[in-house]
Design a protein around this motif. Structure first.
Motif, PDB file in Angstrom:
ATOM      1  N   PHE A 232      42.631  33.037  58.637  1.00 11.72           N
ATOM      2  CA  PHE A 232      42.566  33.450  57.215  1.00 11.72           C
ATOM      3  C   PHE A 232      42.552  32.370  56.110  1.00 11.72           C
ATOM      4  N   SER A 233      42.801  31.350  56.525  1.00 10.93           N
ATOM      5  CA  SER A 233      42.729  30.185  55.272  1.00 10.93           C
ATOM      6  C   SER A 233      41.238  29.523  55.323  1.00 10.93           C
ATOM      7  N   GLY A 234      40.339  30.346  56.199  1.00 10.56           N
ATOM      8  CA  GLY A 234      38.791  29.974  55.869  1.00 10.56           C
ATOM      9  C   GLY A 234      38.160  31.001  55.164  1.00 10.56           C
ATOM     10  N   TYR A 235      39.047  31.978  54.662  1.00 12.45           N
ATOM     11  CA  TYR A 235      38.145  32.793  53.930  1.00 12.45           C
ATOM     12  C   TYR A 235      38.705  32.964  52.363  1.00 12.45           C
ATOM     13  N   ALA A 236      37.747  33.114  51.541  1.00 10.37           N
ATOM     14  CA  ALA A 236      38.207  33.607  50.286  1.00 10.37           C
ATOM     15  C   ALA A 236      38.392  35.235  50.345  1.00 10.37           C
ATOM     16  N   MET A 237      39.456  35.555  49.426  1.00  8.41           N
ATOM     17  CA  MET A 237      39.949  36.899  49.232  1.00  8.41           C
ATOM     18  C   MET A 237      39.717  37.451  47.930  1.00  8.41           C
ATOM     19  N   GLY A 238      39.713  38.677  47.743  1.00  5.72           N
ATOM     20  CA  GLY A 238      39.393  39.358  46.546  1.00  5.72           C
ATOM     21  C   GLY A 238      40.024  40.738  46.596  1.00  5.72           C
ATOM     22  N   TRP A 239      40.236  41.204  45.357  1.00  8.09           N
ATOM     23  CA  TRP A 239      40.662  42.873  45.181  1.00  8.09           C
ATOM     24  C   TRP A 239      39.780  43.441  44.489  1.00  8.09           C
ATOM     25  N   PHE A 240      39.348  44.615  44.744  1.00  7.18           N
ATOM     26  CA  PHE A 240      38.540  45.387  44.185  1.00  7.18           C
ATOM     27  C   PHE A 240      39.250  46.775  43.834  1.00  7.18           C
ATOM     28  N   ARG A 241      38.620  47.614  43.115  1.00  3.93           N
ATOM     29  CA  ARG A 241      39.288  49.150  42.851  1.00  3.93           C
ATOM     30  C   ARG A 241      38.157  50.049  42.628  1.00  3.93           C
ATOM     31  N   GLN A 242      38.415  51.096  42.863  1.00  5.44           N
ATOM     32  CA  GLN A 242      37.493  52.237  42.491  1.00  5.44           C
ATOM     33  C   GLN A 242      38.549  53.436  42.002  1.00  5.44           C
ATOM     34  N   ALA A 243      37.970  53.851  40.579  1.00  5.92           N
ATOM     35  CA  ALA A 243      38.763  55.051  40.340  1.00  5.92           C
ATOM     36  C   ALA A 243      37.819  56.188  40.338  1.00  5.92           C
ATOM     37  N   PRO A 244      38.567  57.363  40.258  1.00 11.83           N
ATOM     38  CA  PRO A 244      37.697  58.651  40.478  1.00 11.83           C
ATOM     39  C   PRO A 244      36.376  58.752  39.589  1.00 11.83           C
ATOM     40  N   ARG A 245      35.367  59.103  40.352  1.00 12.22           N
ATOM     41  CA  ARG A 245      34.113  59.310  39.873  1.00 12.22           C
ATOM     42  C   ARG A 245      33.499  57.977  39.241  1.00 12.22           C
ATOM     43  N   LYS A 246      33.932  56.781  39.656  1.00 13.07           N
ATOM     44  CA  LYS A 246      33.446  55.451  39.147  1.00 13.07           C
ATOM     45  C   LYS A 246      32.989  54.717  40.491  1.00 13.07           C
ATOM     46  N   GLU A 247      32.147  53.743  40.162  1.00 11.89           N
ATOM     47  CA  GLU A 247      31.820  52.815  41.186  1.00 11.89           C
ATOM     48  C   GLU A 247      33.048  51.826  41.641  1.00 11.89           C
ATOM     49  N   ARG A 248      32.877  51.218  42.648  1.00 12.18           N
ATOM     50  CA  ARG A 248      33.805  50.034  42.965  1.00 12.18           C
ATOM     51  C   ARG A 248      33.671  49.001  42.127  1.00 12.18           C
ATOM     52  N   GLU A 249      34.582  48.558  41.702  1.00 14.32           N
ATOM     53  CA  GLU A 249      34.618  47.435  40.683  1.00 14.32           C
ATOM     54  C   GLU A 249      35.395  46.108  41.022  1.00 14.32           C
ATOM     55  N   PHE A 250      34.757  44.984  40.740  1.00  9.90           N
ATOM     56  CA  PHE A 250      35.650  43.568  41.256  1.00  9.90           C
ATOM     57  C   PHE A 250      36.793  43.644  40.328  1.00  9.90           C
ATOM     58  N   VAL A 251      37.819  43.241  40.913  1.00  4.71           N
ATOM     59  CA  VAL A 251      39.389  42.902  40.051  1.00  4.71           C
ATOM     60  C   VAL A 251      39.606  41.446  39.976  1.00  4.71           C
ATOM     61  N   ALA A 252      39.735  40.769  41.279  1.00  2.00           N
ATOM     62  CA  ALA A 252      40.285  39.347  41.096  1.00  2.00           C
ATOM     63  C   ALA A 252      39.743  38.740  42.422  1.00  2.00           C
ATOM     64  N   ALA A 253      39.734  37.597  42.429  1.00  2.00           N
ATOM     65  CA  ALA A 253      39.329  36.829  43.811  1.00  2.00           C
ATOM     66  C   ALA A 253      39.949  35.499  43.745  1.00  2.00           C
ATOM     67  N   ILE A 254      40.220  34.800  45.010  1.00  2.00           N
ATOM     68  CA  ILE A 254      40.785  33.539  45.064  1.00  2.00           C
ATOM     69  C   ILE A 254      40.093  32.745  46.129  1.00  2.00           C
ATOM     70  N   SER A 255      39.955  31.381  45.957  1.00  2.00           N
ATOM     71  CA  SER A 255      39.082  30.603  46.964  1.00  2.00           C
ATOM     72  C   SER A 255      40.095  30.524  48.166  1.00  2.00           C
ATOM     73  N   TRP A 256      39.697  30.017  49.147  1.00  2.00           N
ATOM     74  CA  TRP A 256      40.230  29.768  50.288  1.00  2.00           C
ATOM     75  C   TRP A 256      41.657  28.905  50.299  1.00  2.00           C
ATOM     76  N   SER A 257      41.481  27.942  49.381  1.00  2.00           N
ATOM     77  CA  SER A 257      42.553  26.934  49.192  1.00  2.00           C
ATOM     78  C   SER A 257      43.626  27.469  48.082  1.00  2.00           C
ATOM     79  N   GLY A 258      43.209  28.507  47.399  1.00  2.00           N
ATOM     80  CA  GLY A 258      44.074  29.159  46.443  1.00  2.00           C
ATOM     81  C   GLY A 258      43.823  28.080  45.168  1.00  2.00           C
ATOM     82  N   ASP A 259      43.058  27.272  45.174  1.00  2.00           N
ATOM     83  CA  ASP A 259      42.745  26.313  43.848  1.00  2.00           C
ATOM     84  C   ASP A 259      41.920  27.005  42.904  1.00  2.00           C
ATOM     85  N   ASN A 260      41.231  27.895  43.006  1.00  2.00           N
ATOM     86  CA  ASN A 260      40.481  28.664  42.212  1.00  2.00           C
ATOM     87  C   ASN A 260      40.664  29.996  42.175  1.00  2.00           C
ATOM     88  N   THR A 261      40.563  30.780  41.094  1.00  2.00           N
ATOM     89  CA  THR A 261      40.978  32.189  40.810  1.00  2.00           C
ATOM     90  C   THR A 261      39.828  32.688  39.883  1.00  2.00           C
TER      91      THR A 261
END
Length: 122
Positions: free
Chosen positions: A29-58
């Motif tokens: 797990f620690s080797g991966y950057a992680m993110g959140w996306f969202r998709q509202a009805p009738r809309k495209e999926r969009e980026f919400v937030a991300a965090i680097s593998w270390s957690g130092d960058n968001t």
């Protein structure tokens, strides 16, 4: 292969708060950057937030900046999205995502969860 399972979605009133969780399993797990996306009805999926593998960058989309905080616990293989001052327009299915590249996790992550529904009532 990385498996991602989201939880924590639900119905909340406008102005309320919610914390989404994503449990990861599979590769380190620690080797991966992680993110959140969202998709509202009738809309495209969009980026919400991300965090680097270390957690130092968001990174945050302008639509949630100042209202949301992404964090991770590498010891528990978990990533979180704390959302506050929720608005009806935040209503969407929220997806957890993972990628080895911090850049790619914000645009085209390799791994996706199944999503969790967040509904904000007015």
């Amino acid at each position: 292969q990385v498996q991602l399972v989201e939880s924590g979605g639900g119905l909340v009133q406008a102005g309320g708060s919610l914390r989404l969780s994503c449990a990861a399993s599979g590769r380190t797990f620690s080797g991966y950057a992680m993110g959140w996306f969202r998709q509202a009805p009738r809309k495209e999926r969009e980026f919400v937030a991300a965090i680097s593998w270390s957690g130092d960058n968001t990174y945050y989309a302008d639509s949630v900046k100042g209202r949301s905080t992404i964090s991770r616990d590498n010891a528990k293989n978990m990533v979180y999205l704390q959302m506050s001052s929720l608005k009806p327009e935040d209503t969407a299915v929220y997806y957890c995502a993972a990628d080895r590249s911090t850049a790619d996790v914000t645009t085209r992550p390799d791994y996706w969860g199944q999503g969790t529904q967040v509904t904000v009532s007015s």
